[in-house]
Design an enzyme around this catalytic site. Structure first.
Site, PDB file in Angstrom:
ATOM      1  N   ASN A 191       0.804  -1.220   0.000  1.00  0.00           N
ATOM      2  CA  ASN A 191       0.000   0.000   0.000  1.00  0.00           C
ATOM      3  C   ASN A 191       0.838   1.271   0.000  1.00  0.00           C
ATOM      4  O   ASN A 191       0.316   2.360  -0.254  1.00  0.00           O
ATOM      5  CB  ASN A 191      -0.944   0.006   1.208  1.00  0.00           C
ATOM      6  CG  ASN A 191      -0.185  -0.098   2.516  1.00  0.00           C
ATOM      7  OD1 ASN A 191       0.491  -1.099   2.769  1.00  0.00           O
ATOM      8  ND2 ASN A 191      -0.286   0.915   3.358  1.00  0.00           N
ATOM      9  N   CYS A 223      12.302   1.194   2.854  1.00  0.00           N
ATOM     10  CA  CYS A 223      13.692   0.768   2.954  1.00  0.00           C
ATOM     11  C   CYS A 223      14.430   1.024   1.655  1.00  0.00           C
ATOM     12  O   CYS A 223      13.899   0.781   0.571  1.00  0.00           O
ATOM     13  CB  CYS A 223      13.764  -0.722   3.287  1.00  0.00           C
ATOM     14  SG  CYS A 223      13.286  -1.073   4.988  1.00  0.00           S
TER      15      CYS A 223
END
Length: 342
Positions: free
Chosen positions: A135, A305
């Site tokens: 998402n 990340c």
């Protein structure tokens, strides 16, 4: 002869403590609510290729994920020593925090990249959870392939474990969800949790025992009917809407990259058609989001990340499109973004 007009008199409803839309009621109103509930359950099941009994209604995606993760752990912790749970490193907080709670209760937890899932499965692994469509970044994970691999692994081991769970809440509008193609054991679709017959769960909410005893609490009939109708409409319009959003996304990215080489696009090519996630080095993204909001452009901030340094998070802006988004909207958004970057 006694008049039969009494049959047409206004009903006297005196079960307000239970509620008119309570499908547990034994009166006419309760039976009507029960029929609406089961009709909605059947509609959803048919769309997903499942059975009616597989469809469990909850309050939303967070509860569905909690029931899948913690429910599976609680049902197995007395049968398997140190039950092992594997989740991908890109999971929604509802899965991540549920898995961490299972760890606090005694589970062994592994959080690994998607391509390392299979090699981390052990004899005591009871559950694997991989998000279908992320998402935040829009990444689409190979959930159908993983579901088949894990099903084959169970067959070879002659074991019911590990179960395979996927949170498809962000994906079901754009990717087909059908258990004949995705043989997952547990699938989260917002307020619906698909629970296959082979899965044993321990309920997290105690009470009267509706929803096969897995989720107590009076079902929200209005919300459930709305979800069933929306899912039916999504199925009818998915191909056309995905094509429209894909073109919008291409236009957005093309305009975004013109004259702004410093912008880093975190969303890969193979991704959900409605999400673009970016990073702009040297700019405070939350401040930029506020400036965009003042200019009439609503976006969200977050972190993802770095693909080269998985332990390091970076600030991001997420642009997500919907059924009301038009070409002018994305063009104006890019123009305003670039003006605020100056």
């Amino acid at each position: 002869m006694r008049s039969m007009s009494w049959l047409k008199k206004k009903r006297i409803f005196l079960d307000f403590a239970g509620g008119k839309d309570n499908p547990s009621g034994i009166h006419k109103e309760g039976m009507e609510a029960r029929k609406k509930l089961e009709d909605a359950r059947l509609k959803i099941a048919q769309i997903l290729g499942a059975q009616k009994r597989d469809i469990i209604f909850t309050s939303g995606g967070t509860e569905s994920d909690n029931l899948a993760i913690l429910g599976a752990f609680e049902a197995t912790k007395g049968k398997i020593k140190n039950p092992h749970i594997i989740i991908s490193d890109g999971e929604h907080p509802a899965v991540l925090e549920s898995a961490k709670e299972a760890e606090r209760r005694g589970a062994e937890l592994s959080i690994v990249p998607v391509d390392k899932i299979i090699e981390n499965i052990k004899d005591n692994t009871i559950l694997v959870s991989v998000i279908y469509g992320n998402n935040e970044t829009g990444v689409i994970n190979p959930v159908p392939k993983l579901a088949r691999l894990i099903k084959d692994l169970r067959r070879k081991k002659e074991s019911k474990y590990p179960y395979f769970h996927t949170d498809a809440s962000a994906a079901y509008e754009y990717l087909e969800i059908n258990i004949n193609k995705i043989p997952a054991d547990l699938i989260t679709l917002g307020e619906v949790l698909v629970v296959r017959p082979n899965v044993e769960l321990r309920p997290l909410i105690m009470g009267g025992g509706p929803e096969r005893g897995l989720r107590s609490g009076t079902e929200n009939i209005t919300s459930i009917i709305r979800f069933a109708n929306e899912l039916e409409l999504i199925e009818l319009k998915r191909v056309k809407e995905v094509d429209r959003l894909t073109k919008l996304k291409e236009i957005f990215l093309t305009k975004l990259k013109e004259g702004t080489p410093q912008i880093v696009v975190n969303t890969p090519n193979e991704s959900l058609p409605n999400i673009v996630n970016i990073t702009i080095p040297g700019i405070l993204h939350e401040f930029l989001a506020i400036k965009l909001d003042e200019r009439g452009v609503a976006v969200s901030t977050g972190s993802s990340c770095d693909s080269n340094k998985s332990e390091v998070d970076k600030e991001t802006l997420r642009f997500s499109f919907g059924k009301n988004t038009r070409i002018k909207d994305v063009s104006d958004a890019v123009r305003i973004l670039k003006e605020e970057m100056l």
